[in-house]
Write a protein that holds these residues in place. Sequence first.
Motif, mmCIF file in Angstrom:
data_model
loop_
_atom_site.group_PDB
_atom_site.id
_atom_site.type_symbol
_atom_site.label_atom_id
_atom_site.label_comp_id
_atom_site.label_asym_id
_atom_site.label_seq_id
_atom_site.Cartn_x
_atom_site.Cartn_y
_atom_site.Cartn_z
ATOM 1 N N LEU A 1 14.209 21.275 48.832
ATOM 2 C CA LEU A 1 13.463 22.108 47.899
ATOM 3 C C LEU A 1 13.290 23.479 48.523
ATOM 4 N N VAL A 2 13.580 24.512 47.742
ATOM 5 C CA VAL A 2 13.347 25.876 48.195
ATOM 6 C C VAL A 2 12.536 26.618 47.142
ATOM 7 N N THR A 3 11.849 27.644 47.584
ATOM 8 C CA THR A 3 11.038 28.461 46.683
ATOM 9 C C THR A 3 11.380 29.924 46.903
ATOM 10 N N GLY A 4 10.989 30.742 45.938
ATOM 11 C CA GLY A 4 11.207 32.178 46.098
ATOM 12 C C GLY A 4 10.236 32.980 45.264
ATOM 13 N N ALA A 5 9.971 34.174 45.710
ATOM 14 C CA ALA A 5 9.181 35.093 44.905
ATOM 15 C C ALA A 5 9.972 35.541 43.689
ATOM 16 N N THR A 6 11.306 35.416 43.791
ATOM 17 C CA THR A 6 12.209 35.739 42.686
ATOM 18 C C THR A 6 13.233 34.614 42.545
ATOM 19 N N VAL A 7 13.888 34.593 41.400
ATOM 20 C CA VAL A 7 14.969 33.628 41.196
ATOM 21 C C VAL A 7 16.091 33.898 42.202
ATOM 22 N N GLU A 8 16.356 35.183 42.446
ATOM 23 C CA GLU A 8 17.418 35.548 43.387
ATOM 24 C C GLU A 8 17.147 34.970 44.778
ATOM 25 N N GLU A 9 15.927 35.112 45.239
ATOM 26 C CA GLU A 9 15.577 34.614 46.569
ATOM 27 C C GLU A 9 15.752 33.107 46.660
ATOM 28 N N ALA A 10 15.246 32.388 45.657
ATOM 29 C CA ALA A 10 15.361 30.928 45.667
ATOM 30 C C ALA A 10 16.815 30.482 45.600
ATOM 31 N N CYS A 11 17.614 31.143 44.774
ATOM 32 C CA CYS A 11 19.033 30.803 44.664
ATOM 33 C C CYS A 11 19.734 30.966 46.005
ATOM 34 N N ASN A 12 19.502 32.085 46.674
ATOM 35 C CA ASN A 12 20.128 32.324 47.969
ATOM 36 C C ASN A 12 19.716 31.276 48.993
#
Length: 265
Positions: A187-198
């Motif tokens: 599981l990963v998280t991000g402040a943005t969709v881009e961050e989580a995708c990467n």
Amino acid sequence: MAKTLGETKDVLIGRAERQMREHFGDTELTTRQKLALTCRILFDGGHDSGLAGQLTARGQEPGSYYTERLGLGFDEITEENLLLVDEDLNVLEGTGMPNPANRFHSWIYRAREDVNCVIHTHSLHTAALAMLEVPLVVSHMDTTPLYDDCAFLKDWPGVPVGNEEGEIISAALGDKRAVLLAHHGQLVTGATVEEACNLAILIERAARLQLLAMSAGTVQPLPPALAREAHDWTSTDRRNQANFAYYARRALRSHPDCVTGEVRI
């Protein structure tokens, strides 16, 4: 004649960061489009596992988020067939039902106001590493965005539809951006969709590298100070935007159906 060959590393880092701010930025893609593209990017990146896994991103209204419809694989997701749901998984927009395992996403969003996207998959190498009950070890420069930023949850709560999973996963995640789930996946998280995708792309690569290295010998640690420097250098918004734009262009060449209309990235 070269003028920068005598400059310090800090000065050169600052120069590169200023240039990235000038040349890279957010796209005109909507959240729906970014999420649909991420589904295709991850499908091509080895994150397909039938109908297992969920991707979500916060909606405009508090307590709402976008997610894929249960019954569709990542390679079938489009901006139009995504659902908007509330914290109880009631559908606010769209047709169909969400994956009931999305419940733990609600717990993460409640615990982490800084998180706007959550990606959970059973990608092959992260799942294999999870079977060994071995935490992720970041020992290569490419995967340093995950250095000291990936937690480990050894307890498996069984069928992932109860609130228990939300409690233990959000607690294990803590303030980190990723967590390896034993006997389960990542599981990963991000402040943005881009961050989580990467990060999702990177955690699968990191797990694969770790398994390959473990089969040949002992994984050696990175120098902590340099690893932290690399983590921070590779975790900026501009770098996330540039990486995502590349992945999105590649996905669109193979899956032009995932977004509607002409898209420039």
